[in-house]
Write an enzyme that holds these catalytic residues in place. Structure first.
Site, PDB file in Angstrom:
ATOM      1  N   HIS A 167     -56.654  46.129  60.580  1.00 37.07           N
ATOM      2  CA  HIS A 167     -56.026  44.809  60.740  1.00 37.07           C
ATOM      3  C   HIS A 167     -54.913  44.634  59.727  1.00 37.07           C
ATOM      4  O   HIS A 167     -55.011  45.120  58.588  1.00 37.07           O
ATOM      5  CB  HIS A 167     -57.047  43.681  60.606  1.00 37.07           C
ATOM      6  CG  HIS A 167     -57.937  43.800  59.409  1.00 37.07           C
ATOM      7  ND1 HIS A 167     -59.004  44.672  59.369  1.00 37.07           N
ATOM      8  CD2 HIS A 167     -57.903  43.175  58.207  1.00 37.07           C
ATOM      9  CE1 HIS A 167     -59.614  44.565  58.187  1.00 37.07           C
ATOM     10  NE2 HIS A 167     -58.960  43.677  57.464  1.00 37.07           N
ATOM     11  N   HIS A 169     -52.921  41.803  57.614  1.00 40.56           N
ATOM     12  CA  HIS A 169     -52.916  40.404  57.170  1.00 40.56           C
ATOM     13  C   HIS A 169     -51.459  39.942  57.150  1.00 40.56           C
ATOM     14  O   HIS A 169     -50.628  40.563  56.480  1.00 40.56           O
ATOM     15  CB  HIS A 169     -53.464  40.263  55.747  1.00 40.56           C
ATOM     16  CG  HIS A 169     -54.897  40.669  55.575  1.00 40.56           C
ATOM     17  ND1 HIS A 169     -55.922  39.744  55.456  1.00 40.56           N
ATOM     18  CD2 HIS A 169     -55.485  41.883  55.460  1.00 40.56           C
ATOM     19  CE1 HIS A 169     -57.072  40.390  55.273  1.00 40.56           C
ATOM     20  NE2 HIS A 169     -56.840  41.688  55.276  1.00 40.56           N
TER      21      HIS A 169
HETATM   22  P1  5GP Z   1     -60.325  42.896  54.793  1.00 39.39           P
HETATM   23  O1  5GP Z   1     -61.122  42.389  53.633  1.00 39.39           O
HETATM   24  O2  5GP Z   1     -61.133  43.896  55.585  1.00 39.39           O
HETATM   25  O3  5GP Z   1     -58.957  43.377  54.472  1.00 39.39           O
HETATM   26  O4  5GP Z   1     -60.080  41.640  55.711  1.00 39.39           O
HETATM   27  C1  5GP Z   1     -61.028  41.151  56.597  1.00 39.39           C
HETATM   28  C2  5GP Z   1     -60.661  39.735  56.858  1.00 39.39           C
HETATM   29  O5  5GP Z   1     -61.396  39.302  57.981  1.00 39.39           O
HETATM   30  C3  5GP Z   1     -60.994  38.797  55.708  1.00 39.39           C
HETATM   31  O6  5GP Z   1     -59.806  38.190  55.231  1.00 39.39           O
HETATM   32  C4  5GP Z   1     -61.952  37.800  56.320  1.00 39.39           C
HETATM   33  O7  5GP Z   1     -61.752  36.499  55.865  1.00 39.39           O
HETATM   34  C5  5GP Z   1     -61.691  37.944  57.797  1.00 39.39           C
HETATM   35  N1  5GP Z   1     -62.837  37.633  58.619  1.00 39.39           N
HETATM   36  C6  5GP Z   1     -64.097  38.115  58.467  1.00 39.39           C
HETATM   37  N2  5GP Z   1     -64.898  37.624  59.426  1.00 39.39           N
HETATM   38  C7  5GP Z   1     -64.125  36.829  60.202  1.00 39.39           C
HETATM   39  C8  5GP Z   1     -64.407  36.048  61.366  1.00 39.39           C
HETATM   40  O8  5GP Z   1     -65.527  35.983  61.877  1.00 39.39           O
HETATM   41  N3  5GP Z   1     -63.362  35.358  61.901  1.00 39.39           N
HETATM   42  C9  5GP Z   1     -62.100  35.408  61.366  1.00 39.39           C
HETATM   43  N4  5GP Z   1     -61.140  34.689  61.977  1.00 39.39           N
HETATM   44  N5  5GP Z   1     -61.817  36.140  60.271  1.00 39.39           N
HETATM   45  C10 5GP Z   1     -62.817  36.841  59.698  1.00 39.39           C
END
Ligand code: 5GP
Length: 181
Positions: A167, A169
């Site tokens: 993903h 951001h």
């Molecule tokens: P990472 O930490 O893997 O770079 O980012 C994962 C992102 O997914 C985090 O910013 C977190 O807030 C988001 N996230 C996790 N679970 C959910 C969810 O159920 N719905 C949404 N919209 N975002 C989520």
């Protein structure tokens, strides 16, 4: 009161604040309504939040290569709700549940195809990687932040990745700081 805090502490503090770990997930804890005085609550809270982020990332990494579905599969399949900003045949963009900026949108491939993290990208992923980046630009345009926005990809536990479905951001709507932490 800031004048009483040693410079080294302030420097560490600013690094922590600029880190994405400043807001604890998954709770949307309203920091400003906490009853502790500002100086006494921010330093330990930031350090603890950073530790929480790292612990969550390490835990998530254990199953990173299992091929198991993630929470994003449920979002793609509309099994759980999300606030969708952009969607096409291959890409979905929706608002992050724990926003780190006024605009915080996640851009993901609908078909993961082994892209649990950017570090797993292969030559066959070139097209979708380009599509994701272009979708990030469309999101920035739709959200009115084309004048300045940031695209972040956390790849792997050391980068605090917590969901193993690639993903991007897309962050904006406020002045972003550098270095990111
Ligand atoms: P990472 O930490 O893997 O770079 O980012 C994962 C992102 O997914 C985090 O910013 C977190 O807030 C988001 N996230 C996790 N679970 C959910 C969810 O159920 N719905 C949404 N919209 N975002 C989520």
């Amino acid at each position: 009161m800031a004048a009483m805090v040693p410079f080294s502490l302030l420097r560490n503090y600013s690094q922590l604040v600029s880190a994405r770990a400043f807001v604890v997930k998954p709770n949307n804890f309203n920091f400003s309504k906490s009853v502790l005085p500002i100086q006494s609550r921010r330093l330990p809270f930031s350090a603890s939040a950073a530790n929480n982020e790292q612990a969550a990332a390490k835990a998530a990494a254990v199953n990173a290569d299992s091929g198991a579905p993630t929470i994003f599969d449920k979002i793609i399949n509309k099994e759980i709700p999300s606030s969708i900003v952009y969607e096409d045949e291959k890409v979905l963009a929706f608002r992050d549940i724990s926003p780190q900026a006024p605009v915080h949108v996640l851009v993901i491939p609908k078909f993961r195809d082994g892209l649990t993290e950017l570090g797993k990208a292969d030559a066959r992923h070139e097209e979708i990687l380009g599509q994701l980046l272009y979708a990030a630009k469309i999101v920035a345009e739709k959200e009115g932040i084309l004048d300045g926005f940031r695209v972040v990809v956390n790849s792997g536990a050391s980068a605090c990745q917590s969901v193993y479905h690639l993903h991007l951001h897309v962050l904006g709507g406020r002045q972003m700081n550098w270095p990111p932490g």
